[in-house]
Structure formats: C-alpha cells, structure tokens
Design a protein around this motif. Sequence first.
Motif, short mmCIF file in Angstrom:
data_model
loop_
_atom_site.label_atom_id
_atom_site.label_comp_id
_atom_site.label_asym_id
_atom_site.label_seq_id
_atom_site.Cartn_x
_atom_site.Cartn_y
_atom_site.Cartn_z
N LYS A 370 -0.87 -7.94 0.41
CA LYS A 370 0.38 -7.18 0.32
C LYS A 370 0.88 -6.83 1.72
O LYS A 370 0.13 -6.30 2.55
CB LYS A 370 0.17 -5.92 -0.50
N ARG A 371 2.15 -7.09 1.98
CA ARG A 371 2.74 -6.75 3.28
C ARG A 371 4.00 -5.91 3.06
O ARG A 371 4.75 -6.12 2.11
CB ARG A 371 3.11 -8.01 4.07
N GLY A 372 4.20 -4.98 3.97
CA GLY A 372 5.39 -4.13 3.91
C GLY A 372 5.24 -2.96 4.84
O GLY A 372 4.21 -2.78 5.50
N HIS A 373 6.26 -2.13 4.90
CA HIS A 373 6.21 -1.00 5.81
C HIS A 373 5.07 -0.07 5.42
O HIS A 373 4.95 0.36 4.28
CB HIS A 373 7.53 -0.23 5.78
N SER A 374 4.22 0.22 6.40
CA SER A 374 3.03 1.04 6.15
C SER A 374 2.68 1.80 7.42
O SER A 374 2.67 1.22 8.51
CB SER A 374 1.86 0.15 5.72
N LEU A 375 2.37 3.06 7.25
CA LEU A 375 1.97 3.87 8.41
C LEU A 375 0.48 3.77 8.69
O LEU A 375 0.04 4.02 9.81
CB LEU A 375 2.36 5.33 8.18
N THR A 376 -0.30 3.41 7.68
CA THR A 376 -1.77 3.48 7.82
C THR A 376 -2.48 2.17 7.49
O THR A 376 -3.68 2.06 7.76
CB THR A 376 -2.32 4.56 6.88
N ASN A 377 -1.82 1.20 6.88
CA ASN A 377 -2.44 -0.04 6.39
C ASN A 377 -3.43 0.22 5.26
O ASN A 377 -4.23 -0.65 4.93
CB ASN A 377 -3.16 -0.79 7.52
N GLU A 378 -3.37 1.38 4.65
CA GLU A 378 -4.29 1.68 3.55
C GLU A 378 -3.78 1.15 2.21
O GLU A 378 -4.58 0.89 1.31
CB GLU A 378 -4.51 3.18 3.44
N ASN A 379 -2.47 0.99 2.08
CA ASN A 379 -1.90 0.49 0.83
C ASN A 379 -1.31 -0.91 0.98
O ASN A 379 -1.06 -1.59 -0.02
CB ASN A 379 -0.82 1.45 0.33
N THR A 438 -10.10 0.11 3.52
CA THR A 438 -9.61 0.85 2.36
C THR A 438 -10.73 1.06 1.35
O THR A 438 -10.88 2.15 0.78
CB THR A 438 -8.44 0.10 1.71
N ARG A 439 -11.51 0.03 1.14
CA ARG A 439 -12.66 0.16 0.23
C ARG A 439 -13.64 1.21 0.75
O ARG A 439 -14.15 2.03 -0.02
CB ARG A 439 -13.36 -1.20 0.09
N TYR A 440 -13.90 1.18 2.04
CA TYR A 440 -14.79 2.14 2.67
C TYR A 440 -14.29 3.58 2.44
O TYR A 440 -15.06 4.46 2.03
CB TYR A 440 -14.87 1.83 4.17
N SER A 441 -13.00 3.81 2.68
CA SER A 441 -12.44 5.15 2.51
C SER A 441 -12.53 5.61 1.06
O SER A 441 -12.81 6.78 0.77
CB SER A 441 -10.98 5.16 2.97
N ARG A 442 -12.30 4.68 0.14
CA ARG A 442 -12.33 5.02 -1.28
C ARG A 442 -13.72 5.50 -1.71
O ARG A 442 -13.87 6.51 -2.40
CB ARG A 442 -11.89 3.81 -2.11
N PHE A 443 -14.76 4.79 -1.28
CA PHE A 443 -16.11 5.18 -1.67
C PHE A 443 -16.60 6.40 -0.89
O PHE A 443 -17.34 7.24 -1.43
CB PHE A 443 -17.08 4.01 -1.48
N MET A 444 -16.19 6.52 0.37
CA MET A 444 -16.60 7.69 1.14
C MET A 444 -16.01 8.96 0.54
O MET A 444 -16.64 10.03 0.56
CB MET A 444 -16.17 7.54 2.60
N ALA A 445 -14.79 8.86 -0.01
CA ALA A 445 -14.16 10.01 -0.65
C ALA A 445 -14.95 10.47 -1.87
O ALA A 445 -14.88 11.64 -2.27
CB ALA A 445 -12.73 9.68 -1.04
#
Length: 841
Positions: A370-379, A438-445
Amino acid sequence: MRLKKCLLIAFLLPFVAVAQKGATTYPVKDLHVKWTFKEHQNRNKQSLSLLTFINKAAQPFPAANWSLYFNSMKEIEVKTSDQLIIEQVNGDLFRIRPGKSFKAINKGDSVILDMVALDEIVNFADAPGGLYLVWDNQPDKGLKIEHYDVEPVEKYLKNVVSPLDTYNRNSKFIPKDKKTLIKLLPTPVFYEARPGNFSVNAVTSINSDPAFRNEAEYLSNELFNLFKIKLVVSTGASKEKSIQLVKNNLPEDEYQLEITAQSITLSASNATGIFYGLQSLKSLLLANSPVKGAKTVLVSNVSIKDAPRFKYRGLMLDVARNFHPKEEVLRILDLMALYKLDVFHFHITDDEAWRIEIPGLPELTAIGAKRGHSLTNENALQPAYSSGPDTTEVLNKAFYTKADFVEILKYAAQRHIEVIPEIESPGHARAAIKSMDTRYSRFMAKGMRAEAEQYLLRDINDKSVYSSAQYWNDNIVCVALPSVYTFLNKVTESLQDIYRQAHVPLKTIHFGGDEVPQGVWEKSPLCLELVKQAKMKSTDDLWSYYVSKLQSMLKPKGIVLSGWEEFGMMKTYLDGHKLMVPNPLFANDPVQLDVWNNVIGGGTEDLPYRLANGSYKVVLTCSSNFYLDMAYNRSLTEPGHYWAGFVNMEKLFSFIPYDYYKNAKENNKGEPVSRSVFVGKDRLTDFGKSNILGLKAALWTEKISNTELLEFMLLPRLVGFAERAWAADPAWALEKDSVKSEAAYEDSYTDFKTRVGLIEFPKLDQGGWNYRIPPVGVKVTNGEIAGNTEFPGFNIYYTTNGKEPAVKDKLYTSPIKEKGVVKLRAFNAKGRGGNTTTVQN
C-alpha cells in the motif's frame, strides 16, 4: 543496475502576492501546475526547468500552513530561505514548505520556480511527478494536484535526435522483397519455403504422441482463440489432413517442422521441443490472413529444423515500483512463448512495494503493498514514483494473492516458462522492513516481545548513515539479526508451498543483492558485535557472511541461489579507494549471477566476462543493450531512463554475446565510443563461455505506470532480444575482416527490420499490442519534405492546418511541396499512430 544519483535541483521562488488565512478552504482542484524544460547550462552540466503555479480559484492560494509533496527521481537540494523550505522526506519524495516571507498567490496570478539541475535533462520523464498538497491542520490527508502538465520544449534541447537524423538513419536501409523473407522470428537454424500450402479448418485433426497430449490441447485452444477453429485431439493413428506431433530422437528442445499440402508433421524428443515447434507453427499461421467467408487458415509449406542457441532466454519484469495486473502478466507470458523465451524473472519486491501474499505475514501486503500519504509508514508506505497520496487507488494497494500467483505459475508452466521470484535483500528491502516494523509495534503493544521480534528486520539501535541509489536511508536489513533469516526462511517456505500448489518445481530464488550503499551496518551494535565475535576485519566482511547464510538456508531445500552480480563480488581497496572484485569464496557454488553493470564508458565494461572467467554462472543482463527501461534514443519525447545509454532495436540485434565489445558503437551518453575504452579489459575465455547460461532483458518500471507504456517500452525491442537469445551466432559476428563483417551485418539487419515491419507487426496487431510506432524521419530539400519510417509497413499521414494527423488526413505518397507548418505521423494497419513530427516548410 538502476538510475544513479545524478541531479541536484535548486528551487528559487520570488513570490509576490497577498497573505491569506484559512488554508483548508482553498479548492486544491483550482491550483494548476506546469513543468517546462528551459535550457542546458554550464556545458550541459546543469539544466534549467520551470515549475509554474497558476491560481485559478476565486480566492488566493494561502501564504502559509501547507506543504507541497512530489516525487523526483533526481536528487534535490535541501534548501531553507525566508521564502521557501525544501526538504527530502526519504527516497524520491520531497516537500516544499513556505518560508516566513512567502506571499499568497492571488486569483489569476502565477508564480514560477526556477529548477536548476546539476546534470542534463534528456526527456519529459525527468519531470517531477505525483504532486499533492497537505494542509497543516490536516496532516494525514494528501490532496492530489489534478491539473499538472508536463510541457517539454524540444527546441531548447541540444544534441537531440532530429527528424533529419532519423531520416538519414532510416535511409541506410532499403527493405527487402517480402516474398524472399523468412516468415518467422526468431530465425530458425534451417528454413526452406516450398510451393503450396496446408489448409487448417474444422475437419483438420491433431494426432499426438501420448507424451505430447498437453501440447496438443494447447494448440487446439490457441487455434480456437485466434481463428475460432476447434480441432479434435486424438492419440490414434495419423490421418490425412492432420497435424501430427511425433516423438523422435532429436537432442533436447530441438524440433523439426514439415508442412506439406497433405499434413503438418512436428517432431521432437521432448515436450519443450514440441512446444517451440508449435510456436513456429502458430507464428506462420499468424503470418497469413484467414480465408474470407470461411473458417480456414492457410499456412505456407515449409521445412524447418531448429534449436535454441542459449538454454536461458529470460525477461525480467519489475512490478514493485509500479504494479501491473495479473492479466497483463499472463499476456506477457504469451508474448514470451511466441518468441521462445523460457525464463520469467518476476521482480515482486523492492523498497517501494511488496507484491506477493505470504500467509502468516499479512503486514507484507497490508502495509508493504500500500502506498499513499503517510506520516509514519505504519499504515502505508510513502508515495513513490508519482504514485500519489491516495491509498484507496487500485494501483496503490495492489498485490498478487496466492491464487493469482498459482495461476501465473500454471500458465507459465504450460508455456514451458520457468518463473523465478525475486525477493530483494539485503538492500532494496524497505517495504519488508516497514511492514515488519508495523508487526513489531503491534505485538509490542500487547506485551508480546518474542512474537514482535520474530521477524524483525532491522537493528532498532542502528545509527548508521547511508543513502541508497534511490536516496533511501532505511532500506537495508540487519544481516546480524537472526530474525532476518527466520523471515527469509518463512518467505522461502511459503514460496515453496505456492509452487507445490501449482505443481511446478521451485528451482531457484533470486535474492537481489544489489546496490547496498556505503555506510550500512557501520554503527549497528548488533553488526559490530558480530564482526568482533567472528573475528572479521570490518563490516565489509558481513557481505560474505550474508551470502553464506543464504546458501546454508537454500542448499538443504534444493534451491539454487540467484542474484545480481554483487553476490559474486567482494569489497576491497586500491590506493585507499573502494574496489569491487570477483569473490573467490562462492565461485564454485551453484550461484547464478545476473550481471548488468557493463555500462559502456562506465569503467566496468568487462564485468560479465570477468565473473564468467572466474567460474561464476552468468546470465548476460547487460544494461548497455538489454535494459528495456532505457529511452529508445536521445529525444525529449521518448520515455525512459538513459544512465546506461540509449537502447534502440539495433542495440539488441547487434549484441554479440561472446564479444559485445566488437559491436559496441556508442557509450552511455549516446556518443561514438572510442575503442580505447576496451583496451586492457578482460575478454571472454573459452572456459568463460562455458559459464554463460544465457541472456536476459530487463524492464524496470520506475517510469512505467500503465500497461500501454509497458508494451510501448517492451515492443518491438523484445523481438530483437529474442533473435539474439535463440538464433545461431550470425556470420557477421564471426567474420574477422571488419569490412566484410560490416557489409554482412548491414544486409542482415536490413533483412531483420523488413521482417519485423512487414511480418511481425501485423502479428502483434492481431494481439492488440501497443508496440512503439516510430516517428517519421523528415528531410527538407529545395522546399520539398521527404518522409520515411524506421520499419516498412506503416502509412504516413500529414496535415498543414496545425492539427495532429489522423488516418482521415492526407496520405504521404511523395515529397510534400505545401508550405507552412507540416505535421507527419506514421500509422499501422489498425489506425494507431506514433509520435508526431513537426517541420516548417
């Protein structure tokens, strides 16, 4: 392998307008932007182009609270002034913000940005793209600039291919008589035309040896698809007026095709040979038009004996930079089959996207595709290559599902084409890195550290500073992380499962290996600890460590490692300067190298030969001749890159695999090459020849965002590539007398061009291919305009009223005497036209 850093753009903005508040009320659809090339400066080391902003809204364009984003494949100077702030976001994405002295743009006013480049601009594809606006109070929302025009002004360009240049080049070749031509490309080993023909109609049957039943069914389906003639397939005794597929004792992949008025007999020892014979039969059928009013196709009587020169005849297609749908991939596989290419290198991952579904790692496509305007590259990943800000657009979220990939594999296997998937590593891996972040952040949360770190691809404490060839500063995996190899093993086993589902063997995976920049891993605590523990000299040694880890993963699975040339190289130093040399460590391993960096004038002209002489198995993927993303010639209207040179049809046809120095006539700037360039360069030894697996053409898609342009860049050049990959070494390549060699070459190329124009283009027209129709060459003499085309078979139409020519306009039959502005354009039999040539008479 790809476009290198070569351009620095400085924006100078003398805005004079009135300040305006309430930024988000401005209608972005009313902001028009235009790019225009202006001139080259400083002996072509700089170029000036203009970016014009026009406010067509009823209210002023605001003085503050906005950012303008755009993509540029040319590096841009970071600049801060009272008027303007220019920043690099990452990669090819840049941002302009207003300075404190910036003024609003009133209704109807325009503002011009001078764009100074420290390199020449060659064609319109050098323009920035993907422009969008973001308001400060809506930072997550990108608004596409809908009105963006690229207006090249060709008269300002120097050293371009002129209409007269084109005319003179075309005039060198007088077409052959069509009756004398071989109606088949690539050229078979033996071809003898005979009187008469065979009639294919509904009463014709296909009688096949049981070993070739699949190929017989393929032929039956193809005849129905092409001519609406359905033939019955049987494995019984041969009959009169039948097509017979016979098993014999020919060497592997060779075939014989005999067409008489009574029967068509195709024989080979294996199914691949039979399939190649069927492609020749299909091509001969396409060379004839069906009989009007009857479901009958006549095919001329002929005797053919044929065999491929190289076992490996490949095409690489990049779908990571810009996605191309499954239907187009299947279409390209059919094209490859027609021209007897047998390896499809599928470039499905890169920095800018991950295009294949991997079960258990949904982030790879949910984020990485997925590509598009993103501030964090998380989505989503940031926009790249003019993809724009909208993540909901189809091509900004596109990938191949498992089912898609299985279908592609089956389709290719039926056409005897091997599909080699490419998983870029350790560089060009940003899409994978950000997806696993993103996967890392999801599981760390969730407090699940073990799961979070299972597939992590970077050292989170790495402070290394680098910039890749495409300006990324975060696109290299950490080779010291065990989770990197867990990830790669997961992807490899998933690919194995997909291939098993398709009932196709996975023989090799291409793991990239190219363009790892200077500076990587140097400030990674994990890498430095590994260097210390393994008693390496420096982080440079991590390269061989990585290749060894890949080999230890792949060998037990029976998978051969493929990669770009760097997998066979190692870094060393000469007089304090970095030098890449062949790495003896893996020379005797079953590593297949695609060697691209033979840029003529670049200093590594002999690299493919050095690696082959050094025992590596080499596929000649020479950018000098086989990179189909290069522009056709030096013209502002021709799309494509040009860092490796300009690649016209002749560059592919003239390539001599075992001695490409001999026919190298241009350097990478399109200038006549001095023979001194090759003095001291390694030549290919007889041993080295045994290590040349074959040839590969490559089509990168940084500048190719739709299927029409994809086909334009692919054809007809792929036909020239197929000729060189399949056909026997021509006599002119072996002739030592330069005068005789040149004469034989000119005759051979004239024959080839005539066959492409009169025989192959009509076949491609039947398939609806958007091949490149050449512009008209023009010569003005004594008030008369003469025109010609690169290939025969096109009609030229012209206008004198300023309008673009169409088939309803005047047909060119003799030199034009009419005065004023004359526009000429070539059209094919289907009424599709090429670029317009404009002259003043």
